[in-house]
Design a protein around this motif. Structure first.
Motif, PDB file in Angstrom:
ATOM      1  N   TYR A 148       0.828  -1.207   0.000  1.00  0.00           N
ATOM      2  CA  TYR A 148       0.000   0.000   0.000  1.00  0.00           C
ATOM      3  C   TYR A 148       0.857   1.249   0.000  1.00  0.00           C
ATOM      4  O   TYR A 148       2.005   1.239   0.442  1.00  0.00           O
ATOM      5  N   SER A 150      -1.929   7.624  -0.140  1.00  0.00           N
ATOM      6  CA  SER A 150      -2.918   7.975  -1.162  1.00  0.00           C
ATOM      7  C   SER A 150      -3.369   9.421  -1.015  1.00  0.00           C
ATOM      8  O   SER A 150      -3.483   9.925   0.106  1.00  0.00           O
ATOM      9  N   GLN A 151      -3.645  10.055  -2.140  1.00  0.00           N
ATOM     10  CA  GLN A 151      -4.240  11.389  -2.121  1.00  0.00           C
ATOM     11  C   GLN A 151      -5.579  11.306  -1.397  1.00  0.00           C
ATOM     12  O   GLN A 151      -6.349  10.381  -1.622  1.00  0.00           O
ATOM     13  N   MET A 208      -6.186  10.641   1.675  1.00  0.00           N
ATOM     14  CA  MET A 208      -6.229   9.676   2.772  1.00  0.00           C
ATOM     15  C   MET A 208      -6.527  10.422   4.079  1.00  0.00           C
ATOM     16  O   MET A 208      -5.989  11.500   4.325  1.00  0.00           O
ATOM     17  N   ASP A 211      -5.935   7.509   9.117  1.00  0.00           N
ATOM     18  CA  ASP A 211      -5.331   6.398   8.383  1.00  0.00           C
ATOM     19  C   ASP A 211      -3.848   6.647   8.121  1.00  0.00           C
ATOM     20  O   ASP A 211      -3.039   5.712   8.134  1.00  0.00           O
ATOM     21  N   ASP A 257      -3.987  -1.499 -16.177  1.00  0.00           N
ATOM     22  CA  ASP A 257      -4.272  -0.851 -14.903  1.00  0.00           C
ATOM     23  C   ASP A 257      -3.118   0.094 -14.575  1.00  0.00           C
ATOM     24  O   ASP A 257      -2.042  -0.352 -14.168  1.00  0.00           O
ATOM     25  N   THR A 302      -2.751   2.341 -12.146  1.00  0.00           N
ATOM     26  CA  THR A 302      -2.383   2.412 -10.738  1.00  0.00           C
ATOM     27  C   THR A 302      -1.443   1.276 -10.351  1.00  0.00           C
ATOM     28  O   THR A 302      -0.477   1.473  -9.618  1.00  0.00           O
ATOM     29  N   SER A 319     -10.486   1.304   5.047  1.00  0.00           N
ATOM     30  CA  SER A 319      -9.775   2.565   5.274  1.00  0.00           C
ATOM     31  C   SER A 319      -9.980   3.503   4.087  1.00  0.00           C
ATOM     32  O   SER A 319     -10.655   3.163   3.119  1.00  0.00           O
ATOM     33  N   SER A 320      -9.330   4.655   4.163  1.00  0.00           N
ATOM     34  CA  SER A 320      -9.381   5.617   3.064  1.00  0.00           C
ATOM     35  C   SER A 320      -8.214   5.446   2.091  1.00  0.00           C
ATOM     36  O   SER A 320      -8.068   6.238   1.161  1.00  0.00           O
ATOM     37  N   ILE A 321      -7.398   4.403   2.267  1.00  0.00           N
ATOM     38  CA  ILE A 321      -6.304   4.131   1.333  1.00  0.00           C
ATOM     39  C   ILE A 321      -6.900   3.635   0.017  1.00  0.00           C
ATOM     40  O   ILE A 321      -7.706   2.715   0.003  1.00  0.00           O
ATOM     41  N   THR A 322      -6.469   4.254  -1.070  1.00  0.00           N
ATOM     42  CA  THR A 322      -7.005   3.875  -2.387  1.00  0.00           C
ATOM     43  C   THR A 322      -5.969   3.191  -3.275  1.00  0.00           C
ATOM     44  O   THR A 322      -6.332   2.568  -4.266  1.00  0.00           O
ATOM     45  N   ASP A 323      -4.690   3.319  -2.946  1.00  0.00           N
ATOM     46  CA  ASP A 323      -3.628   2.734  -3.757  1.00  0.00           C
ATOM     47  C   ASP A 323      -3.027   1.554  -2.994  1.00  0.00           C
ATOM     48  O   ASP A 323      -2.134   1.713  -2.166  1.00  0.00           O
TER      49      ASP A 323
END
Length: 171
Positions: free
Chosen positions: A52, A55-56, A58, A62, A105, A107, A155-159
């Motif tokens: 992980y 992330s923007q 976040m 978190d 993908d 990312t 969580s708010s982690i997106t990557d």
């Protein structure tokens, strides 16, 4: 652009399209990864791991929870019993011709080709943990990945990437 395929096999002359075990809804393809994300494959093939990245957007909570105490922007966590296998592993990085591939993908840095692909070269890779640490990646070990997976998914982690999770030890 440099694209790679990682394998535990040292003698692949041609990558043939195939259906990936966890993507049976897709046609057969050859998979490749770009240079920026190659580190996610510096592990024995079946090694489960969670990767992980900061992330923007976040949440601050978190940020503290997942990155507190680390100045790295990338964290990889592996189950503890894989330590010796990673330390002793030799994997093989095949360089592939980028013109044969299309972005799948962005990312994750994944590319695919529906055609058979002949590798340009093969490089054996050892000292995998050192390679990861040299990239300023925080490498962590835990007895079990289930709690971390649940925490990241909520969580708010997106990557993030959850690799080979079918191989984790049962809780």
């Amino acid at each position: 652009m440099e694209l790679y395929h990682f394998s535990s096999e040292s003698n692949i002359d041609l990558f043939k399209p195939r259906v990936k075990h966890n993507r049976s809804d897709m046609p057969p393809v050859v998979w490749a990864i770009d240079k920026a994300h190659e580190f996610t494959f510096f592990f024995p093939r079946d090694c489960p791991r969670i990767v992980y990245t900061r992330s923007q957007g976040m949440a601050e909570e978190d940020e503290r929870r997942f990155f507190g105490g680390s100045n790295s922007n990338i964290i990889i966590t592996v189950e503890s019993h894989w330590f010796k296998a990673i330390k002793e592993a030799t994997i093989y990085r095949y360089t592939l011709p980028s013109k044969e591939f299309e972005l799948f993908d962005e990312t994750a840095g994944y590319y695919i080709s529906e055609q058979a692909v002949k590798p340009i070269e093969m490089q054996p890779m050892q000292n995998l943990m050192e390679r990861i640490l040299d990239l300023n990646i925080d490498l962590r070990f835990t007895p079990n990945l289930y709690p971390l997976r649940e925490a990241i998914l909520n969580s708010s982690i997106t990557d993030f990437g959850i690799h080979r999770f079918e191989n984790v030890r049962a809780t």
